[in-house]
Write a protein that holds these residues in place. Structure first.
Motif, PDB file in Angstrom:
ATOM      1  N   UNK A   1      -2.175   9.426 -12.247  1.00 58.39           N
ATOM      2  CA  UNK A   1      -1.477  10.485 -11.523  1.00 58.39           C
ATOM      3  C   UNK A   1      -0.050  10.073 -11.182  1.00 58.39           C
ATOM      4  N   UNK A   2       0.152   8.815 -10.777  1.00 59.15           N
ATOM      5  CA  UNK A   2       1.500   8.338 -10.469  1.00 59.15           C
ATOM      6  C   UNK A   2       2.385   8.342 -11.707  1.00 59.15           C
ATOM      7  N   UNK A   3       1.789   8.049 -12.859  1.00 60.81           N
ATOM      8  CA  UNK A   3       2.553   8.081 -14.112  1.00 60.81           C
ATOM      9  C   UNK A   3       2.930   9.508 -14.486  1.00 60.81           C
ATOM     10  N   UNK A   4       2.028  10.424 -14.227  1.00 61.48           N
ATOM     11  CA  UNK A   4       2.240  11.817 -14.623  1.00 61.48           C
ATOM     12  C   UNK A   4       3.242  12.519 -13.708  1.00 61.48           C
ATOM     13  N   UNK A   5       3.223  12.169 -12.425  1.00 52.52           N
ATOM     14  CA  UNK A   5       4.100  12.812 -11.442  1.00 52.52           C
ATOM     15  C   UNK A   5       4.815  11.723 -10.665  1.00 52.52           C
ATOM     16  N   UNK A   6       5.793  11.063 -11.290  1.00 53.78           N
ATOM     17  CA  UNK A   6       6.364   9.840 -10.718  1.00 53.78           C
ATOM     18  C   UNK A   6       7.126  10.004  -9.414  1.00 53.78           C
ATOM     19  N   UNK A   7       7.588  11.219  -9.088  1.00 55.83           N
ATOM     20  CA  UNK A   7       8.340  11.357  -7.843  1.00 55.83           C
ATOM     21  C   UNK A   7       7.692  12.333  -6.882  1.00 55.83           C
ATOM     22  N   UNK A   8       6.362  12.432  -6.948  1.00 58.46           N
ATOM     23  CA  UNK A   8       5.636  13.183  -5.934  1.00 58.46           C
ATOM     24  C   UNK A   8       5.583  12.331  -4.659  1.00 58.46           C
ATOM     25  N   UNK A   9       4.954  12.863  -3.624  1.00 58.28           N
ATOM     26  CA  UNK A   9       4.952  12.216  -2.312  1.00 58.28           C
ATOM     27  C   UNK A   9       4.394  10.801  -2.356  1.00 58.28           C
ATOM     28  N   UNK A  10       3.342  10.560  -3.126  1.00 59.69           N
ATOM     29  CA  UNK A  10       2.719   9.233  -3.148  1.00 59.69           C
ATOM     30  C   UNK A  10       3.708   8.162  -3.576  1.00 59.69           C
ATOM     31  N   UNK A  11       4.465   8.413  -4.638  1.00 55.28           N
ATOM     32  CA  UNK A  11       5.457   7.440  -5.097  1.00 55.28           C
ATOM     33  C   UNK A  11       6.568   7.284  -4.071  1.00 55.28           C
ATOM     34  N   UNK A  12       6.966   8.372  -3.468  1.00 53.42           N
ATOM     35  CA  UNK A  12       8.015   8.300  -2.442  1.00 53.42           C
ATOM     36  C   UNK A  12       7.556   7.503  -1.228  1.00 53.42           C
ATOM     37  N   UNK A  13       6.257   7.597  -0.894  1.00 47.99           N
ATOM     38  CA  UNK A  13       5.727   6.788   0.205  1.00 47.99           C
ATOM     39  C   UNK A  13       5.924   5.304  -0.089  1.00 47.99           C
ATOM     40  N   UNK A  14       5.592   4.893  -1.305  1.00 45.59           N
ATOM     41  CA  UNK A  14       5.734   3.486  -1.691  1.00 45.59           C
ATOM     42  C   UNK A  14       7.214   3.097  -1.692  1.00 45.59           C
ATOM     43  N   UNK A  15       8.047   3.949  -2.287  1.00 45.62           N
ATOM     44  CA  UNK A  15       9.481   3.671  -2.380  1.00 45.62           C
ATOM     45  C   UNK A  15      10.108   3.540  -0.991  1.00 45.62           C
ATOM     46  N   UNK A  16       9.716   4.423  -0.080  1.00 46.82           N
ATOM     47  CA  UNK A  16      10.252   4.388   1.284  1.00 46.82           C
ATOM     48  C   UNK A  16       9.885   3.083   1.984  1.00 46.82           C
ATOM     49  N   UNK A  17       8.642   2.660   1.849  1.00 42.77           N
ATOM     50  CA  UNK A  17       8.209   1.439   2.530  1.00 42.77           C
ATOM     51  C   UNK A  17       8.871   0.197   1.935  1.00 42.77           C
TER      52      UNK A  17
ATOM     53  N   UNK B   1      -4.235  11.697  -4.357  1.00 46.83           N
ATOM     54  CA  UNK B   1      -3.390  10.527  -4.581  1.00 46.83           C
ATOM     55  C   UNK B   1      -2.585  10.203  -3.331  1.00 46.83           C
ATOM     56  N   UNK B   2      -2.024  11.212  -2.691  1.00 49.07           N
ATOM     57  CA  UNK B   2      -1.264  11.003  -1.457  1.00 49.07           C
ATOM     58  C   UNK B   2      -2.135  10.317  -0.400  1.00 49.07           C
ATOM     59  N   UNK B   3      -3.380  10.784  -0.263  1.00 55.21           N
ATOM     60  CA  UNK B   3      -4.268  10.240   0.765  1.00 55.21           C
ATOM     61  C   UNK B   3      -4.595   8.775   0.500  1.00 55.21           C
ATOM     62  N   UNK B   4      -4.897   8.446  -0.747  1.00 49.79           N
ATOM     63  CA  UNK B   4      -5.269   7.071  -1.090  1.00 49.79           C
ATOM     64  C   UNK B   4      -4.082   6.134  -0.942  1.00 49.79           C
ATOM     65  N   UNK B   5      -2.916   6.557  -1.401  1.00 53.60           N
ATOM     66  CA  UNK B   5      -1.731   5.711  -1.312  1.00 53.60           C
ATOM     67  C   UNK B   5      -1.304   5.529   0.143  1.00 53.60           C
ATOM     68  N   UNK B   6      -1.438   6.557   0.960  1.00 52.66           N
ATOM     69  CA  UNK B   6      -1.082   6.444   2.382  1.00 52.66           C
ATOM     70  C   UNK B   6      -1.910   5.362   3.056  1.00 52.66           C
ATOM     71  N   UNK B   7      -3.187   5.276   2.712  1.00 49.86           N
ATOM     72  CA  UNK B   7      -4.032   4.224   3.282  1.00 49.86           C
ATOM     73  C   UNK B   7      -3.595   2.850   2.800  1.00 49.86           C
ATOM     74  N   UNK B   8      -3.236   2.776   1.544  1.00 52.53           N
ATOM     75  CA  UNK B   8      -2.869   1.477   0.957  1.00 52.53           C
ATOM     76  C   UNK B   8      -1.586   0.927   1.543  1.00 52.53           C
ATOM     77  N   UNK B   9      -0.652   1.798   1.883  1.00 54.81           N
ATOM     78  CA  UNK B   9       0.669   1.345   2.339  1.00 54.81           C
ATOM     79  C   UNK B   9       0.841   1.444   3.846  1.00 54.81           C
ATOM     80  N   UNK B  10      -0.157   1.960   4.532  1.00 58.05           N
ATOM     81  CA  UNK B  10      -0.009   2.192   5.968  1.00 58.05           C
ATOM     82  C   UNK B  10      -0.455   1.041   6.838  1.00 58.05           C
ATOM     83  N   UNK B  11      -0.903  -0.065   6.226  1.00 56.91           N
ATOM     84  CA  UNK B  11      -1.459  -1.170   7.006  1.00 56.91           C
ATOM     85  C   UNK B  11      -0.532  -2.382   7.061  1.00 56.91           C
ATOM     86  N   UNK B  12       0.711  -2.241   6.645  1.00 62.84           N
ATOM     87  CA  UNK B  12       1.654  -3.359   6.685  1.00 62.84           C
ATOM     88  C   UNK B  12       2.050  -3.625   8.136  1.00 62.84           C
ATOM     89  N   UNK B  13       1.883  -4.854   8.568  1.00 62.31           N
ATOM     90  CA  UNK B  13       2.171  -5.212   9.949  1.00 62.31           C
ATOM     91  C   UNK B  13       3.671  -5.139  10.217  1.00 62.31           C
TER      92      UNK B  13
END
Length: 230
Positions: A108-124, A67-79
């Motif tokens: 997975x995000x629903x099950x573990x709402x404050x793991x790294x993937x969610x924090x990546x989105x929240x930070x951005x 989940x971390x890997x997929x979300x990192x790709x999704x949020x890492x392309x913002x100009x």
């Protein structure tokens, strides 16, 4: 003996954590979460299940890593040059499309709402909220509202898609549902009857982004009034 050791080192290098995570993502996409087992993953990587445990402790850790890997790709392309408003929209679309393409990510995000993937989105999102000029404790409120909306709608959209029988055409389904709404009792459902045609013609992504815009209008209005919760 030295030759055998070098061979073992090469195999260990080839079977990296990154390779395991990538194979897990492919397996999750193909078979779903129930199909992700260490035995199936080992078969895909042409190795033994025991070799995987040198890199990944258990299935839960593997799901988090995937989940971390997929979300990192999704949020890492913002100009960087994008305006805060446009950047938030791009983050939202990235998450929406990612969960649509990988429904297991939403689970997975629903099950573990404050793991790294969610924090990546929240930070951005939070960085863009700051760039909008939102002050004080209102930053947390604005970023949290956006995060909840983005994840909630994206996860629900992916869940809705899984409910469709492959033989059911989306347009036909919406047409049927719209007709049912129009036929509702006028006293009990006046609003639903009014928007029945819009429901039939709506685009999921366009409606999703319209909701983002509504939230940002509220955030901007609060900023212009100097509203904070301090």
């Amino acid at each position: 003996m030295a030759k055998a050791t070098r061979g073992s080192e090469r195999r260990e290098d080839a079977l990296s954590r990154e390779r395991i995570v990538e194979a897990a993502i492919a397996l999750l996409d193909a078979e779903g979460e129930n199909g992700l087992t260490f035995r199936a993953l080992a078969t895909r990587l042409t190795t033994g299940p025991g070799a995987l445990y040198w890199h990944i402790a258990n299935k839960s850790e593997l799901l988090v890593a995937a989940t971390d890997a997929v979300v990192a790709r999704a949020t890492g392309e913002v100009l960087v040059s994008a305006s805060p408003h446009d950047a938030i929209r791009k983050i939202a679309v990235g998450v929406f499309d990612t969960i649509d393409a990988h429904p297991w990510v939403g689970a997975q995000l629903s099950r573990a709402p404050w793991e790294t993937a969610t924090l990546q989105i929240f930070e951005r999102i939070g960085r863009q909220v700051q760039a909008l000029g939102v002050a004080g404790a209102a930053q947390f409120t604005a970023a949290s509202a956006l995060l909840s909306y983005i994840l909630g709608v994206s996860i629900q959209n992916a869940a809705n898609a899984r409910l469709f029988d492959p033989a059911v055409n989306r347009a036909d389904f919406l047409e049927t549902t719209s007709a049912r709404w129009k036929a509702l009792d006028a006293h009990e459902y006046p609003f639903t009857r009014t928007v029945a045609t819009q429901m039939r013609e709506h685009d999921d992504l366009a409606e999703f982004l319209a909701g983002i815009d509504l939230i940002l209008i509220g955030v901007t209005a609060s900023r212009s009034r100097g509203t904070t919760r301090e």
